[in-house]
Design an enzyme around this catalytic site. Structure first.
Site, PDB file in Angstrom:
ATOM      1  N   HIS A  98       1.111 -12.606  13.250  1.00 18.67           N
ATOM      2  CA  HIS A  98       1.966 -13.291  14.222  1.00 18.67           C
ATOM      3  C   HIS A  98       1.642 -14.779  14.336  1.00 18.67           C
ATOM      4  O   HIS A  98       2.368 -15.533  14.981  1.00 18.67           O
ATOM      5  CB  HIS A  98       1.810 -12.622  15.602  1.00 18.67           C
ATOM      6  CG  HIS A  98       3.071 -12.598  16.410  1.00 18.67           C
ATOM      7  ND1 HIS A  98       3.969 -13.635  16.448  1.00 18.67           N
ATOM      8  CD2 HIS A  98       3.594 -11.631  17.223  1.00 18.67           C
ATOM      9  CE1 HIS A  98       4.963 -13.334  17.253  1.00 18.67           C
ATOM     10  NE2 HIS A  98       4.765 -12.120  17.728  1.00 18.67           N
ATOM     11  N   THR A 131       0.863  -1.174   0.000  1.00 14.67           N
ATOM     12  CA  THR A 131       0.000   0.000   0.000  1.00 14.67           C
ATOM     13  C   THR A 131       0.901   1.227   0.000  1.00 14.67           C
ATOM     14  O   THR A 131       1.973   1.222   0.618  1.00 14.67           O
ATOM     15  CB  THR A 131      -0.960   0.005   1.205  1.00 14.67           C
ATOM     16  OG1 THR A 131      -1.830   1.139   1.106  1.00 14.67           O
ATOM     17  CG2 THR A 131      -0.229   0.053   2.533  1.00 14.67           C
TER      18      THR A 131
END
Length: 264
Positions: free
Chosen positions: A232, A179
């Protein structure tokens, strides 16, 4: 016949309610969601719910890349018909780093209790649409393209995204996403990870700053942050930090002039 009940005294009758007024009056406006706004919202909430998002950032010295781009951009524009943007340089370095460290180019496969690691790069490019909403078209086989090929492919999908000419295939199969809020002046951002991917890279603004170089000199350099949100569940902090460090090193040490020789 039963007697008619006596009318209530006027004082006992409830006062008529005034007509409802719009909250805020003319200073507020109700803007209906577009389909893309609704779908963007649904996707972002689902991603936030499904992932265990963590975040890292590194500061990159873009000076050499900026210098090469400045030398090549006029000839590039004349021959190709569109601008050579810094995003193309980042995309090239990113693809090479993802092949070097494919654990960051993966998806979470709960059914098989495994990470599905991709040894190829289908690169998503987040595009802000006029009127609101976000769409992420995908450059398929981005790792197989050189710098100029990536610049052409990115320009093509961004142009078609903004003119609403994408096909369903253009929006599927991404393995990693960039992005690019930098052109709007963003210095630091924490993007939301696209569903089915490990991470998303935020490309922040490049600006001249006074820095201390490795040889303790004071210099004006073109600096900018790369930020990365990552899942994670799939990787840990060591992998995320190592990946960003490797990407930073590749950007700062690669001589892109060879791939742009025809425009210099």
């Amino acid at each position: 016949a039963a007697a008619e009940p006596a009318p209530e005294p006027a004082a006992a009758r409830p006062a008529a309610r005034p007509a409802a007024q719009p909250v805020g009056g003319a200073r507020e406006e109700l803007v209906p969601w577009t389909n893309i706004r609704r779908r963007t919202a649904e996707h972002m909430v689902a991603s936030t719910t499904e992932t265990a998002r963590a975040w890292n950032a590194v500061e990159v010295d873009w000076t050499e890349t900026v210098t090469v781009r400045e030398r090549a951009k006029g000839g590039f524009r004349q021959q190709e018909g569109f601008n050579l943007t810094p995003l193309s340089f980042l995309a090239k370095a990113l693809c090479e780093t993802l092949l070097q460290m494919p654990e960051v180019n993966a998806s979470y496969d709960e059914e098989n209790q495994a990470n599905r690691v991709k040894h190829y790069v289908n690169l998503g490019i987040a595009v802000a649409l006029e009127g609101g909403g976000l769409i992420v078209p995908v450059v398929k086989g981005a790792d197989e393209r050189n710098l100029v090929g990536l610049a052409r492919a990115i320009n093509d999908i961004v142009t078609r995204a903004r003119s609403k000419k994408l096909s369903p295939d253009d929006l599927s199969g991404g393995t990693f996403t960039i992005t690019n809020p930098g052109p709007f002046g963003s210095v630091i951002s924490v993007p939301i990870i696209p569903r089915g991917q490990t991470a998303i890279l935020g490309f922040e603004t490049i600006e001249k700053r006074v820095v201390v170089t490795d040889d303790d000199a004071i210099a004006v350099r073109s600096m900018g942050f790369l930020t990365m949100s990552w899942d994670h569940r799939i990787i840990d902090g060591a992998e995320a930090a190592s990946f960003l460090a490797a990407l930073k090193e590749r950007i700062q040490t690669t001589d892109f002039s060879g791939e742009l020789a025809q425009y210099l």
